[in-house]
Design a protein around this motif. Structure first.
Motif, mmCIF file in Angstrom:
data_model
loop_
_atom_site.group_PDB
_atom_site.id
_atom_site.type_symbol
_atom_site.label_atom_id
_atom_site.label_comp_id
_atom_site.label_asym_id
_atom_site.label_seq_id
_atom_site.Cartn_x
_atom_site.Cartn_y
_atom_site.Cartn_z
ATOM 1 N N SER A 1 -4.202 49.366 -21.142
ATOM 2 C CA SER A 1 -4.101 49.288 -19.685
ATOM 3 C C SER A 1 -2.783 49.861 -19.198
ATOM 4 C CB SER A 1 -4.178 47.838 -19.211
ATOM 5 O OG SER A 1 -5.324 47.250 -19.719
ATOM 6 N N GLN B 1 -2.919 53.538 -19.305
ATOM 7 C CA GLN B 1 -3.714 54.068 -18.182
ATOM 8 C C GLN B 1 -2.861 54.095 -16.917
ATOM 9 O OE1 GLN B 1 -6.955 51.282 -18.131
ATOM 10 N NE2 GLN B 1 -8.114 52.367 -19.715
ATOM 11 N N GLU B 2 -2.218 52.971 -16.666
ATOM 12 C CA GLU B 2 -1.424 52.855 -15.448
ATOM 13 C C GLU B 2 -0.258 53.850 -15.451
ATOM 14 O OE1 GLU B 2 -0.838 50.721 -11.761
ATOM 15 O OE2 GLU B 2 -2.498 50.985 -13.137
ATOM 16 N N SER B 3 0.406 53.991 -16.596
ATOM 17 C CA SER B 3 1.562 54.884 -16.673
ATOM 18 C C SER B 3 1.122 56.338 -16.547
ATOM 19 C CB SER B 3 2.307 54.673 -17.984
ATOM 20 O OG SER B 3 2.762 53.348 -18.032
ATOM 21 N N TRP C 1 -1.490 57.359 -14.918
ATOM 22 C CA TRP C 1 -1.857 57.533 -13.500
ATOM 23 C C TRP C 1 -0.599 57.711 -12.647
ATOM 24 C CZ3 TRP C 1 -0.810 54.421 -9.220
ATOM 25 C CH2 TRP C 1 -1.530 54.736 -8.063
ATOM 26 N N LEU C 2 0.398 56.841 -12.896
ATOM 27 C CA LEU C 2 1.640 56.912 -12.115
ATOM 28 C C LEU C 2 2.329 58.268 -12.273
ATOM 29 C CD1 LEU C 2 3.436 53.466 -12.543
ATOM 30 C CD2 LEU C 2 2.992 54.640 -10.393
ATOM 31 N N VAL D 1 4.163 48.392 -12.916
ATOM 32 C CA VAL D 1 3.282 49.129 -13.806
ATOM 33 C C VAL D 1 2.227 48.199 -14.379
ATOM 34 C CG1 VAL D 1 3.179 50.649 -15.812
ATOM 35 C CG2 VAL D 1 5.172 50.678 -14.342
ATOM 36 N N ILE E 1 -1.944 46.304 -13.277
ATOM 37 C CA ILE E 1 -3.197 47.028 -13.496
ATOM 38 C C ILE E 1 -4.396 46.224 -13.076
ATOM 39 C CG2 ILE E 1 -4.487 48.277 -15.270
ATOM 40 C CD1 ILE E 1 -1.613 47.316 -16.719
ATOM 41 N N ARG F 1 -6.429 47.309 -10.263
ATOM 42 C CA ARG F 1 -7.045 48.639 -10.241
ATOM 43 C C ARG F 1 -8.192 48.693 -9.254
ATOM 44 N NH1 ARG F 1 -5.033 51.890 -14.045
ATOM 45 N NH2 ARG F 1 -6.467 53.604 -13.794
ATOM 46 N N ARG G 1 -7.012 48.935 -5.944
ATOM 47 C CA ARG G 1 -6.481 50.256 -5.693
ATOM 48 C C ARG G 1 -7.587 51.229 -5.274
ATOM 49 N NH1 ARG G 1 -4.934 52.716 -10.657
ATOM 50 N NH2 ARG G 1 -3.359 51.111 -10.870
ATOM 51 N N ARG H 1 -1.330 52.910 -1.592
ATOM 52 C CA ARG H 1 -0.997 52.248 -2.854
ATOM 53 C C ARG H 1 0.405 52.636 -3.304
ATOM 54 N NH1 ARG H 1 -6.031 54.385 -4.604
ATOM 55 N NH2 ARG H 1 -4.918 55.613 -6.156
#
Ligand code: GTP
Ligand code: MG
Length: 553
Positions: free
Chosen positions: A479, A482-484, A486-487, A519, A522, A525, A528, A536
């Motif tokens: 997770s 994924q978040e990092s 995306w960021l 971060v 998540i 999500r 978001r 966001r």
């Protein structure tokens, strides 16, 4: 055993007191190192060990007058290097040019007395400066310049990174801030050497070598000190008996493991009872790899002493080799390790978390999977090995090339920014449920056993180095990737932001990725997806500015 480099470029004179202690290939690797300036780990270990044996560790006061101190010590011989640092008081590491200076210094030292406590009269190279009148001239500044032995706090790091102009710069700046310094590395070898003096009471020919992140090139200031008590180097093991001859009578135990346990038990007891500065000694002898754990107070190091752990030494050599092949390897490993620590993916407490070692192997695997690959597979490194590199430990083939010159790299020019972003993408979508990470082949393999995360041990190939990791820790890692990922794809994250007023520059780029609470959000999500991206990001950046949310790693 004694090896001296007459100068840095050519002449090497080497005195072998025992042919086992320093095999010829080490000499040849020394010679080949001269060509490209990249030292093999063996060379580095030999040099540093030799420096450490000529060094002493002295507790002083912060008001100690540096000049007077050096003048006093110089009576015993030329000082080739010294520095001060703080750890429960001020200490000096002093390296003499010659070994005999240390003997001379110790001859004049006194055994403490006069207090209500009694001292164990165990003499070592850990000393205290006594009756030293601090400042003898008004013109002399009394404060000593101390070399830092710990990293800057993460909040400080985030500020520093936010001032950089590119993500590439942020990544190299992080590695620079975190990596071990020359002084810290010397101190690590000195602590090993002091420990060796204790173990030598029983095994005069033994050596104690640091391994793991203290020497593999991926160590962060403040990391633990992993030590390997090597009794295999004791002479007489490979002596072939013929005709009339003698052999030692020795006590026997049921297994190698039992021998290791009994040696560590006795040395551990000795460290506990006699070892100056060693506190909180725990003997953890029933672990898969038996060890003695303690804190060495004068250096501030948390120490793990193991024995008969030659595979770990080989893993250390391998990581060192990979780290030296391309600067992007170390930069990326430092960054990923720091990111993982900031988000609690790794921890200093043993448990179901991913370890730094596993994480490093994951970075290596990712770099092998680039097109073209940035680093070669372990099988390729094995194929490049010469006869002197051959190593089989307890039936495991640990052979790989040690000479950097023999390794040809492919021309991959990807930037660190690209690699970091792709790393997160790679593991955000990796088929962990089916596949195992394998740096020997440089390709994922079908999982041989059920475990949430399977990373094949590079040398003991039937083992999984991440066996301890549970499903929820792996989920968290995925997770966060994924978040990092995306960021990093958002232009708001990827642009230097400047400003920030009193609170310092506004976090951006890598600095954003190191902020824990955001971060890790998540879980939101789904939320978001409902909001437009700009909203966001706005919310995210707002909260990033909140300095109170910066946590120490
Ligand atoms: P730090 O977290 O900075 O201490 O990293 P480290 O690399 O020193 O890790 P650690 O102290 O946990 O382990 C020391 C060394 O032991 C590693 O560098 C490896 O060489 C080896 N090691 C650690 N864990 C494993 C494992 O699960 N399997 C194998 N084969 N070796 C390991
Ligand atoms: Mg370690």
């Amino acid at each position: 055993k004694c090896l001296q480099r007459a100068d840095t470029t050519s002449t090497i004179s080497c005195v072998l007191s025992s042919e086992k202690n320093l095999s010829c290939w080490m000499v040849s690797s020394l010679l080949s190192d001269e060509k490209n300036g990249q030292k093999s780990l063996h060379t580095l270990q030999v040099e540093r060990q030799e420096q450490a044996e000529r060094s002493v560790l002295i507790s002083c006061q912060s008001s100690t007058n540096e000049k007077k101190f050096l003048k006093y010590l110089s009576k015993h011989g030329e000082i080739s290097k010294y520095f001060f640092y703080e750890s429960y008081g001020v200490y000096a590491v002093v390296e003499f040019a010659k070994q005999e200076s240390v003997s001379s210094l110790l001859e004049g030292a006194a055994i403490p007395g006069g207090s209500h406590e009694s001292a164990v009269p165990f003499k070592s190279r850990l000393l205290s400066l006594r009756n030293f009148s601090p400042v003898d001239s008004q013109n002399q500044p009394s404060g000593l310049q101390c070399q830092p032995q710990t990293t800057i706090p993460i909040s400080e790091l985030i500020k520093r990174l936010s001032r950089e102009k590119s993500i590439d710069k942020q990544i190299t700046s992080l590695a620079e801030a975190y990596q071990l310094t020359e002084e810290n590395s010397r101190l690590r070898f000195l602590v090993c050497s002091l420990l060796k003096d204790i173990a030598a009471a029983y095994f005069p020919e033994c050596t104690i070598k640091p391994f793991g992140s203290s020497v593999n090139g991926f160590g962060k200031l403040g990391c633990d000190l992993d030590m390997f008590l090597d009794v295999d180097s004791i002479s007489g093991r490979n002596v072939k008996l013929s005709g009339l001859s003698l052999e030692y009578q020795m006590k026997r135990a049921n297994s190698e493991r039992a021998v290791t346990q009994s040696i560590l038990s006795v040395i551990g007891e000795c460290v506990d009872q006699f070892g100056p500065g060693c506190v909180g000694v725990q003997k953890i002898l029933n672990a898969r790899c038996p060890l003695v754990r303690f804190a060495h107070q004068p250096s501030g190091f948390q120490c793990d002493l193991t024995a008969n752990n030659r595979v770990a030494m080989k893993s250390t050599e391998l990581l060192y080799l990979y780290g030296g092949l391309d600067p992007r390897v170390r930069n990326l490993v430092f960054t990923v390790r720091c990111w993982a620590r900031a988000h609690g993916v790794t921890s200093s407490i043993p448990g179901a978390w991913i370890t730094n070692f596993s994480l490093t192997v994951m970075v290596l695997f990712f770099l092998q999977k680039r097109s073209p690959p940035i680093i070669p597979t372990l099988d390729h490194l094995r194929d490049l090995a010469g006869p002197a590199d051959k190593s089989v430990i307890e039936g495991n083939d640990c052979t790989f090339v040690s000479n950097f010159n023999k390794i040809r790299l492919e021309s991959n020019t990807e930037t660190l920014e690209k690699l970091l972003s792709e790393f997160f993408e790679f593991y955000a979508t990796f088929p962990f449920s089916r596949m195992s990470i394998n740096i020997r082949k440089g390709k994922e393999q079908n999982k041989p056993e059920v475990a949430p995360l399977h990373i094949q041990n590079p040398f003991e190939t039937s083992l999984n180095v991440s066996k301890n990791v549970n499903a929820s820790q792996l989920d968290r890692f995925v997770s966060l990737c994924q978040e990092s990922s995306w960021l990093l794809q958002q232009s708001e994250t990827g642009t230097p932001r400047g400003g920030g007023g009193d609170g310092g520059p506004t976090p951006w780029g890598l600095a954003t990725l190191l902020l824990p609470s955001q971060v890790a959000g998540i879980k939101s999500r789904k939320k978001r997806r409902r909001e437009p991206a700009s909203e966001r990001i706005k919310g995210l950046l707002e909260s990033l500015k909140n300095k109170n949310q910066l946590k120490k790693s």
